[in-house]
Design a protein around this motif. Structure first.
Motif, PDB file in Angstrom:
ATOM      1  N   SER A   3       0.857  -1.360  -0.030  1.00 51.26           N
ATOM      2  CA  SER A   3      -0.167  -0.189  -0.111  1.00 51.26           C
ATOM      3  C   SER A   3       0.714   1.146   0.375  1.00 51.26           C
ATOM      4  N   GLN A   4       2.146   1.170   0.162  1.00 49.01           N
ATOM      5  CA  GLN A   4       3.066   2.491   0.284  1.00 49.01           C
ATOM      6  C   GLN A   4       3.272   2.902  -0.976  1.00 49.01           C
ATOM      7  N   VAL A   5       3.593   1.947  -1.706  1.00 45.89           N
ATOM      8  CA  VAL A   5       3.503   2.048  -3.672  1.00 45.89           C
ATOM      9  C   VAL A   5       2.159   2.977  -3.370  1.00 45.89           C
ATOM     10  N   PHE A   6       1.129   2.796  -2.992  1.00 48.77           N
ATOM     11  CA  PHE A   6       0.040   3.361  -3.760  1.00 48.77           C
ATOM     12  C   PHE A   6       0.419   4.858  -3.024  1.00 48.77           C
ATOM     13  N   GLU A   7       0.600   4.987  -1.944  1.00 51.35           N
ATOM     14  CA  GLU A   7       0.395   6.189  -0.816  1.00 51.35           C
ATOM     15  C   GLU A   7       0.925   7.001  -1.371  1.00 51.35           C
ATOM     16  N   ASN A   8       2.840   6.590  -1.916  1.00 52.90           N
ATOM     17  CA  ASN A   8       3.773   7.526  -2.446  1.00 52.90           C
ATOM     18  C   ASN A   8       2.504   8.763  -3.821  1.00 52.90           C
ATOM     19  N   VAL A   9       2.090   7.926  -4.804  1.00 52.65           N
ATOM     20  CA  VAL A   9       1.134   8.698  -6.123  1.00 52.65           C
ATOM     21  C   VAL A   9       0.743   8.581  -5.449  1.00 52.65           C
ATOM     22  N   LEU A  55       9.500   3.987  -4.492  1.00 55.71           N
ATOM     23  CA  LEU A  55       8.204   4.447  -4.163  1.00 55.71           C
ATOM     24  C   LEU A  55       8.157   3.586  -3.133  1.00 55.71           C
ATOM     25  N   PHE A  56       9.169   3.340  -2.111  1.00 61.49           N
ATOM     26  CA  PHE A  56       9.152   2.808  -0.820  1.00 61.49           C
ATOM     27  C   PHE A  56       8.815   4.055   0.363  1.00 61.49           C
ATOM     28  N   LYS A  57       9.861   5.332  -0.110  1.00 63.35           N
ATOM     29  CA  LYS A  57       9.771   6.250   0.777  1.00 63.35           C
ATOM     30  C   LYS A  57       9.083   7.077   2.148  1.00 63.35           C
ATOM     31  N   GLY A  58       9.572   6.738   2.703  1.00 64.07           N
ATOM     32  CA  GLY A  58       8.492   6.867   3.814  1.00 64.07           C
ATOM     33  C   GLY A  58       7.637   5.666   5.064  1.00 64.07           C
ATOM     34  N   LEU A  59       8.370   4.765   4.461  1.00 64.16           N
ATOM     35  CA  LEU A  59       7.884   2.659   4.918  1.00 64.16           C
ATOM     36  C   LEU A  59       8.176   2.439   6.605  1.00 64.16           C
ATOM     37  N   ALA A  60       9.757   2.981   7.019  1.00 57.25           N
ATOM     38  CA  ALA A  60      10.156   3.251   8.160  1.00 57.25           C
ATOM     39  C   ALA A  60       8.950   3.745   9.243  1.00 57.25           C
ATOM     40  N   PRO A  61       8.834   5.230   9.125  1.00 58.43           N
ATOM     41  CA  PRO A  61       7.811   6.173   9.740  1.00 58.43           C
ATOM     42  C   PRO A  61       5.910   5.485   9.296  1.00 58.43           C
ATOM     43  N   ARG A  62       5.826   4.520   8.888  1.00 57.17           N
ATOM     44  CA  ARG A  62       4.361   4.070   8.577  1.00 57.17           C
ATOM     45  C   ARG A  62       3.972   2.710   9.466  1.00 57.17           C
TER      46      ARG A  62
END
Length: 277
Positions: A3-9, A55-62
């Motif tokens: 879902s992080q991929v969708f979130e980035n876009v 595509l996975f930027k911000g994955l760790a805090p999420r």
């Protein structure tokens, strides 16, 4: 993780960043219209610039927000469920359960909002090719140094309002449908009730989308990133000003679609700034 991929876009389109110009396509009725690039075209562009890791930027805090939010939500529900059972009507039971869920969600949202802010800023860095927010700990230090404690809770109020309104709309509409539109003697009534809950949830999320949009914009507004500063975005004194500005411009639904993205009416695309005016 996916879902992080969708979130980035999703977040980049919410901010108004459009790296690819509109193209001539066809809508659902076969009519030729100018459309913005879909999720797949946007994702392909991100991979071209930053590779698949982009595509996975911000994955760790999420992931931190998801884990902590689940624990807090479950704990609050458990504590509030220890009260003595009462004989209540179906409507009273729905109201009671919705109130419990509202408290649990609100507590989880407040606790995890700092991680939500960090996640958004990590993703929005793509617009200006910045590296200001590179990790969870470093981001915490940066926000505290530049904005203080309140910096971790920017955009919290509209997010809470959107969650609460969406929850009550969803549950009350589902209750009305299940009580007055469905007959318990019908076959597969349990599956139909679950379907009605999903439909009302989708409807409620559509109605409250502007709250999510405003919350996300305020989380990156004037934070030192290009995506939250002029000329890419105006500086909003408060979330109410952001709401009013978007309403005047007709942008309350900006970024709400990832696949069938129509070109904003009356707007011109600026190739150099990669956004509409």
């Amino acid at each position: 993780v996916l879902s992080q991929v969708f979130e980035n876009v999703f977040i980049c389109s919410q901010v108004g960043h459009e790296p690819l110009p509109p193209s001539l396509g066809r809508n659902l009725f076969g009519r030729q219209v100018y459309q913005l690039p879909s999720f797949f075209a946007y994702a392909k562009h991100i991979v071209k610039i930053d590779g698949k890791a982009g595509l996975f930027k911000g994955l760790a805090p999420r992931l931190c927000a998801g884990t902590i939010g689940t624990l807090v939500h479950s704990r609050v529900l458990q504590e509030s469920g220890n009260s003595q059972k009462e004989d209540l009507s179906s409507l009273q039971q729905v109201v009671k359960e919705t109130a419990r869920e509202m408290v649990a969600r609100s507590c989880a949202t407040v606790v995890t909002h700092p991680f939500h802010v960090i996640t958004l800023r990590c993703m929005v860095q793509f617009i200006g090719r910045e590296t200001k927010y590179s990790g969870v700990f470093e981001s915490v230090v940066t926000i505290y140094r530049e904005e203080g404690i309140l910096g971790f809770f920017v955009g919290l109020i509209p997010r809470l309002l959107g969650d609460v309104i969406s929850l009550w709309l969803c549950n009350m509409l589902a209750h009305l449908i299940n009580t007055y539109a469905l007959d318990n003697s019908m076959s597969h009534v349990a599956e139909i009730k679950n379907c009605s809950q999903a439909v009302t949830g989708f409807f409620a999320s559509m109605l409250t989308y502007p709250f999510l949009l405003v919350s996300n914009l305020m989380a990156v507004n004037n934070c030192g990133l290009a995506g939250g500063l002029p000329p890419n975005a105006p500086v909003y004194p408060s979330w109410v000003d952001c709401w009013r500005s978007l309403s005047r411009e007709g942008n309350m639904s900006r970024g709400n679609s990832l696949f069938f993205r129509k070109m904003p009416a009356g707007k011109m695309y600026a190739m150099d700034q990669k956004r509409f005016f």
